[in-house]
Enzyme design. Structure first.
Site, PDB file in Angstrom:
ATOM      1  N   HIS A  53       4.317  -1.690  -4.735  1.00 23.03           N
ATOM      2  CA  HIS A  53       5.764  -1.912  -4.697  1.00 23.03           C
ATOM      3  C   HIS A  53       6.410  -0.634  -4.173  1.00 23.03           C
ATOM      4  O   HIS A  53       6.261   0.430  -4.780  1.00 23.03           O
ATOM      5  CB  HIS A  53       6.300  -2.257  -6.092  1.00 23.03           C
ATOM      6  CG  HIS A  53       6.002  -3.658  -6.512  1.00 23.03           C
ATOM      7  ND1 HIS A  53       5.637  -4.007  -7.788  1.00 23.03           N
ATOM      8  CD2 HIS A  53       6.053  -4.814  -5.787  1.00 23.03           C
ATOM      9  CE1 HIS A  53       5.466  -5.333  -7.845  1.00 23.03           C
ATOM     10  NE2 HIS A  53       5.696  -5.837  -6.642  1.00 23.03           N
ATOM     11  N   GLU A  56       8.367   1.972  -6.272  1.00 21.88           N
ATOM     12  CA  GLU A  56       7.666   2.661  -7.357  1.00 21.88           C
ATOM     13  C   GLU A  56       6.899   3.862  -6.785  1.00 21.88           C
ATOM     14  O   GLU A  56       5.679   3.996  -6.953  1.00 21.88           O
ATOM     15  CB  GLU A  56       6.721   1.679  -8.074  1.00 21.88           C
ATOM     16  CG  GLU A  56       7.485   0.516  -8.722  1.00 21.88           C
ATOM     17  CD  GLU A  56       6.612  -0.651  -9.141  1.00 21.88           C
ATOM     18  OE1 GLU A  56       5.371  -0.597  -8.959  1.00 21.88           O
ATOM     19  OE2 GLU A  56       7.168  -1.643  -9.652  1.00 21.88           O
ATOM     20  N   HIS A 160       1.461   0.715 -11.247  1.00 24.21           N
ATOM     21  CA  HIS A 160       2.831   0.231 -11.078  1.00 24.21           C
ATOM     22  C   HIS A 160       3.742   1.044 -12.004  1.00 24.21           C
ATOM     23  O   HIS A 160       3.292   1.918 -12.742  1.00 24.21           O
ATOM     24  CB  HIS A 160       2.930  -1.265 -11.413  1.00 24.21           C
ATOM     25  CG  HIS A 160       2.382  -2.154 -10.332  1.00 24.21           C
ATOM     26  ND1 HIS A 160       3.170  -2.751  -9.383  1.00 24.21           N
ATOM     27  CD2 HIS A 160       1.107  -2.523 -10.044  1.00 24.21           C
ATOM     28  CE1 HIS A 160       2.410  -3.455  -8.550  1.00 24.21           C
ATOM     29  NE2 HIS A 160       1.152  -3.343  -8.929  1.00 24.21           N
ATOM     30  N   GLU A 213       0.797   0.480 -15.876  1.00 23.47           N
ATOM     31  CA  GLU A 213       2.248   0.605 -15.681  1.00 23.47           C
ATOM     32  C   GLU A 213       2.731   1.953 -16.207  1.00 23.47           C
ATOM     33  O   GLU A 213       2.707   2.208 -17.404  1.00 23.47           O
ATOM     34  CB  GLU A 213       2.976  -0.529 -16.424  1.00 23.47           C
ATOM     35  CG  GLU A 213       2.862  -1.891 -15.774  1.00 23.47           C
ATOM     36  CD  GLU A 213       3.957  -2.121 -14.709  1.00 23.47           C
ATOM     37  OE1 GLU A 213       4.852  -1.276 -14.556  1.00 23.47           O
ATOM     38  OE2 GLU A 213       3.877  -3.179 -14.042  1.00 23.47           O
TER      39      GLU A 213
END
Ligand SMILES: [Zn+2]
Length: 239
Positions: A53, A56, A160, A213
């Site tokens: 992404h 990010e 992420h 994450e």
């Protein structure tokens, strides 16, 4: 947990560039090379990936920082720093065609419906992103599928941000280790549907994939907190 002094294999003066071998495994929509950094040996424990992404970028920056501290002879993993270089260069979550690459994989649950995303975190999801015109429509997705097929990593670790958890549907030993080392909770589901995601694709292919994450913190804070863990992964010290 390793101490700060454990990851000083490469002198500070030499850390301005990445000294590891790399190959291009494809090109983005805009024509940026998709690069994978590789160990000197053929043995690859994990594929570690950042920047899927484009909004990010802390995943790319922190993983690059740690990669530059590891001597080439000690690198044990394949490393992708920018799985979505179009998004990273433009600051968008999606690639240059507005496709959320993490919803573009050929899975049984792939859907043509737009993906709704928050403009700012914790706001209602109103920004529309595309899952692609069909599964694996995007060159970045096709290239990543081919890379996984070529490398056959034992585990894929996909970085992420900023949900602050270790998402490991299989609750593996490595997932528990990551959770213990990072103080981030181990979960087996992210809590909302993710049709066409890389994780779902891997699950359907019986490939172990852990979504790491990062917490919602500054890059400086994340680097301080997570560098030793990432170093252990790159160096093959982790379980
Ligand atoms: Zn993400």
């Amino acid at each position: 947990m390793l101490s700060e002094s454990s990851y000083d294999e490469v002198p500070l003066q030499k850390r301005g560039q990445i000294i590891h071998n790399y190959q291009c495994y494809g090109k983005s929509v805009l024509g940026y090379p998709l690069e994978v950094f590789l160990p000197l040996s053929k043995q690859i424990s994990y594929l570690i990936m950042a920047g899927h992404h484009g909004d990010e970028p802390e995943t790319t920056t922190v993983l690059s920082t740690v990669l530059r501290t590891v001597a080439p002879e000690h690198l044990n993993c394949a490393v992708v720093l920018a799985a979505n270089p179009d998004g990273l260069s433009r600051g968008t979550r999606a690639n240059a065609r507005g496709v959320d690459l993490n919803r573009n994989f050929p899975t049984t649950d792939w859907s043509s419906h737009p993906i709704l995303h928050s403009w700012l975190s914790k706001e209602p999801k109103t920004v529309e992103l595309s899952p692609g015109v069909k599964p694996a429509s995007e060159p970045e997705t096709q290239a990543l599928i081919n890379l996984v097929s070529t490398l056959s990593p034992k585990v894929i670790i996909s970085l992420h941000a900023r949900l602050a958890c270790i998402d490991d549907p299989r609750e593996t030993e490595l997932g528990h280790w990551l959770s213990n080392q990072t103080d981030l909770p181990l979960v087996n589901d992210i809590g909302y549907p993710t049709p066409g995601s890389f994780g779902t694709w891997a699950k359907e292919k019986n490939i172990s994939l852990i979504t790491f994450e990062f917490p919602d913190e500054s890059i400086v804070s994340i680097r301080r907190r997570l560098s030793p863990v990432l170093y252990s992964l790159l160096n093959g010290v982790a379980k």
